[in-house]
Scaffold this motif. Sequence first.
Motif, mmCIF file in Angstrom:
data_model
loop_
_atom_site.group_PDB
_atom_site.id
_atom_site.type_symbol
_atom_site.label_atom_id
_atom_site.label_comp_id
_atom_site.label_asym_id
_atom_site.label_seq_id
_atom_site.Cartn_x
_atom_site.Cartn_y
_atom_site.Cartn_z
ATOM 1 N N ASN A 16 -13.864 52.494 -41.022
ATOM 2 C CA ASN A 16 -14.418 52.729 -42.350
ATOM 3 C C ASN A 16 -15.270 53.977 -42.407
ATOM 4 O O ASN A 16 -15.742 54.366 -43.454
ATOM 5 C CB ASN A 16 -15.285 51.529 -42.784
ATOM 6 C CG ASN A 16 -14.421 50.339 -43.162
ATOM 7 O OD1 ASN A 16 -13.265 50.505 -43.541
ATOM 8 N ND2 ASN A 16 -14.989 49.146 -43.042
ATOM 9 N N GLN A 17 -15.491 54.588 -41.247
ATOM 10 C CA GLN A 17 -16.266 55.825 -41.236
ATOM 11 C C GLN A 17 -15.501 56.893 -41.982
ATOM 12 O O GLN A 17 -14.311 57.096 -41.758
ATOM 13 C CB GLN A 17 -16.480 56.257 -39.784
ATOM 14 C CG GLN A 17 -17.213 57.567 -39.651
ATOM 15 C CD GLN A 17 -17.487 57.866 -38.193
ATOM 16 O OE1 GLN A 17 -17.774 56.980 -37.400
ATOM 17 N NE2 GLN A 17 -17.388 59.118 -37.837
ATOM 18 N N PRO A 18 -16.165 57.625 -42.875
ATOM 19 C CA PRO A 18 -15.458 58.661 -43.629
ATOM 20 C C PRO A 18 -14.837 59.672 -42.695
ATOM 21 O O PRO A 18 -15.467 60.127 -41.747
ATOM 22 C CB PRO A 18 -16.575 59.296 -44.479
ATOM 23 C CG PRO A 18 -17.633 58.243 -44.559
ATOM 24 C CD PRO A 18 -17.559 57.504 -43.258
ATOM 25 N N ALA A 19 -13.589 60.001 -42.926
ATOM 26 C CA ALA A 19 -12.876 60.945 -42.073
ATOM 27 C C ALA A 19 -13.226 62.362 -42.453
ATOM 28 O O ALA A 19 -13.339 62.701 -43.615
ATOM 29 C CB ALA A 19 -11.360 60.734 -42.212
ATOM 30 N N ALA A 20 -13.391 63.192 -41.438
ATOM 31 C CA ALA A 20 -13.748 64.586 -41.676
ATOM 32 C C ALA A 20 -12.509 65.407 -41.951
ATOM 33 O O ALA A 20 -12.215 66.382 -41.286
ATOM 34 C CB ALA A 20 -14.499 65.138 -40.464
ATOM 35 N N GLY A 73 -19.892 60.593 -40.998
ATOM 36 C CA GLY A 73 -18.639 61.059 -40.429
ATOM 37 C C GLY A 73 -18.193 62.410 -40.913
ATOM 38 O O GLY A 73 -17.127 62.886 -40.503
ATOM 39 N N THR A 74 -18.985 63.076 -41.761
ATOM 40 C CA THR A 74 -18.529 64.309 -42.388
ATOM 41 C C THR A 74 -19.522 65.458 -42.305
ATOM 42 O O THR A 74 -19.152 66.604 -42.551
ATOM 43 C CB THR A 74 -18.216 64.077 -43.876
ATOM 44 O OG1 THR A 74 -19.391 63.553 -44.527
ATOM 45 C CG2 THR A 74 -17.063 63.094 -44.040
ATOM 46 N N ARG A 75 -20.796 65.179 -41.992
ATOM 47 C CA ARG A 75 -21.804 66.242 -41.970
ATOM 48 C C ARG A 75 -22.581 66.193 -40.660
ATOM 49 O O ARG A 75 -23.047 65.130 -40.237
ATOM 50 C CB ARG A 75 -22.736 66.120 -43.179
ATOM 51 C CG ARG A 75 -22.007 66.387 -44.498
ATOM 52 C CD ARG A 75 -22.899 66.150 -45.704
ATOM 53 N NE ARG A 75 -24.037 67.080 -45.710
ATOM 54 C CZ ARG A 75 -25.046 66.992 -46.597
ATOM 55 N NH1 ARG A 75 -25.044 66.025 -47.507
ATOM 56 N NH2 ARG A 75 -26.035 67.855 -46.562
ATOM 57 N N LEU A 76 -22.693 67.364 -40.040
ATOM 58 C CA LEU A 76 -23.269 67.474 -38.705
ATOM 59 C C LEU A 76 -24.595 68.227 -38.766
ATOM 60 O O LEU A 76 -24.697 69.279 -39.410
ATOM 61 C CB LEU A 76 -22.292 68.205 -37.776
ATOM 62 C CG LEU A 76 -22.738 68.422 -36.335
ATOM 63 C CD1 LEU A 76 -22.915 67.085 -35.610
ATOM 64 C CD2 LEU A 76 -21.704 69.288 -35.593
ATOM 65 N N PHE A 77 -25.609 67.701 -38.071
ATOM 66 C CA PHE A 77 -26.939 68.289 -38.078
ATOM 67 C C PHE A 77 -27.461 68.408 -36.647
ATOM 68 O O PHE A 77 -27.145 67.585 -35.784
ATOM 69 C CB PHE A 77 -27.898 67.425 -38.899
ATOM 70 C CG PHE A 77 -27.502 67.235 -40.336
ATOM 71 C CD1 PHE A 77 -28.016 68.058 -41.333
ATOM 72 C CD2 PHE A 77 -26.607 66.235 -40.696
ATOM 73 C CE1 PHE A 77 -27.651 67.876 -42.660
ATOM 74 C CE2 PHE A 77 -26.233 66.041 -42.018
ATOM 75 C CZ PHE A 77 -26.759 66.881 -42.999
ATOM 76 N N ALA A 96 -9.941 63.338 -37.982
ATOM 77 C CA ALA A 96 -10.291 62.075 -38.638
ATOM 78 C C ALA A 96 -11.042 61.168 -37.679
ATOM 79 O O ALA A 96 -10.890 61.268 -36.459
ATOM 80 C CB ALA A 96 -9.031 61.373 -39.142
ATOM 81 N N ASN A 97 -11.856 60.270 -38.233
ATOM 82 C CA ASN A 97 -12.598 59.284 -37.432
ATOM 83 C C ASN A 97 -13.334 59.970 -36.290
ATOM 84 O O ASN A 97 -13.149 59.670 -35.112
ATOM 85 C CB ASN A 97 -11.653 58.206 -36.906
ATOM 86 C CG ASN A 97 -10.940 57.476 -38.015
ATOM 87 O OD1 ASN A 97 -11.545 57.099 -39.012
ATOM 88 N ND2 ASN A 97 -9.637 57.277 -37.874
#
Length: 329
Positions: A16-20, A73-77, A96-97
């Motif tokens: 269910n994690q949003p796919a990048a 799952g889509t934004r990296l910090f 994805a995932n």
Amino acid sequence: MRALLVFVLVLAACSNQPAATSPTPSATAVATTAAPSPTPTASPSASPSPITLPSIAQLSAPSGTVVWALVAGTRLFRSSDRGDTWTERSIPIGFANVEVAFADDKAGLLLGAGSPATQCQTQTASIGRTTDGAGTWQPLTPTGIADTRCKRGLASADTTHAFFTASTPSDPALIYRTADAGATWKVSTPLAAPAGDTTVFAMPGRPKAFGSVVLLDATGGQQSKDVFRSTDGGATFAFASKVPTFDGTVAFVTATRWVQIATSNTSMETTDSGASWHAYTTDYSQGPPIAPDIVFGDANVGYATVRGAIQRTADGGAHWTTIKTPGTG
């Protein structure tokens, strides 16, 4: 049956994690000229929409000061001050995932996994690499990774060595390892219970390396959780210790000190590599009745996350404070 149900719930949460795979409309592709070309990346936009909690925050803490957070799952910090402030970095398009793992503030790997087949019989994996702090990403063509089993639990030991796990609900788990920054991978022998124990340890946690020693916990059977240790860099794993209770998460603070943070006020600690366990006093608390994901950057600084919320400890797990999840409003 209980182990199978838990595995399915964990897999559902991961899937269910949003796919990048679909950057925001304001994202732009980075031009590429080198060969092999870096993957186009979703660049941080000037005014991105805030992420709403509950969500998912996957953390990588390569040191006591540097910590990375992949949120939703889509934004990296990235943070260089233990999560007090954050800088958004790019994430590659087409994976994805996603999971990430960093060796420091520059070098990292990304694991992408396709949609799993029924009961995790197959799942393709893809690997990306960055050497400039997620400014750009290079897609790799890794060798040695079979399509069988679901892949997760990416972890970096240093700039060249990394691991991830491969599992199904009913088979002994495997651990993949690389010694060349993700280009080639080898697989471990299956996790095996000690002599006389028929438990199948099918659900591994995230590996943690201390030099050539690699540790991970795994669950199986009727509420059985053990710790396994490799002394050959992840080629083979052997039983190291039985965790006293099934509840909670095992966090490897050092090679010899491990803590089990439980939400039922039954936290435990070992300071002798699992030879003995004793009660551990911690003020960690959370609302959701699910085990947190815990990572330590050094012997003192660690982070716990559940449903996207993040807490930090600076004294080895005794005391925790909430820090803001990057990207949230």
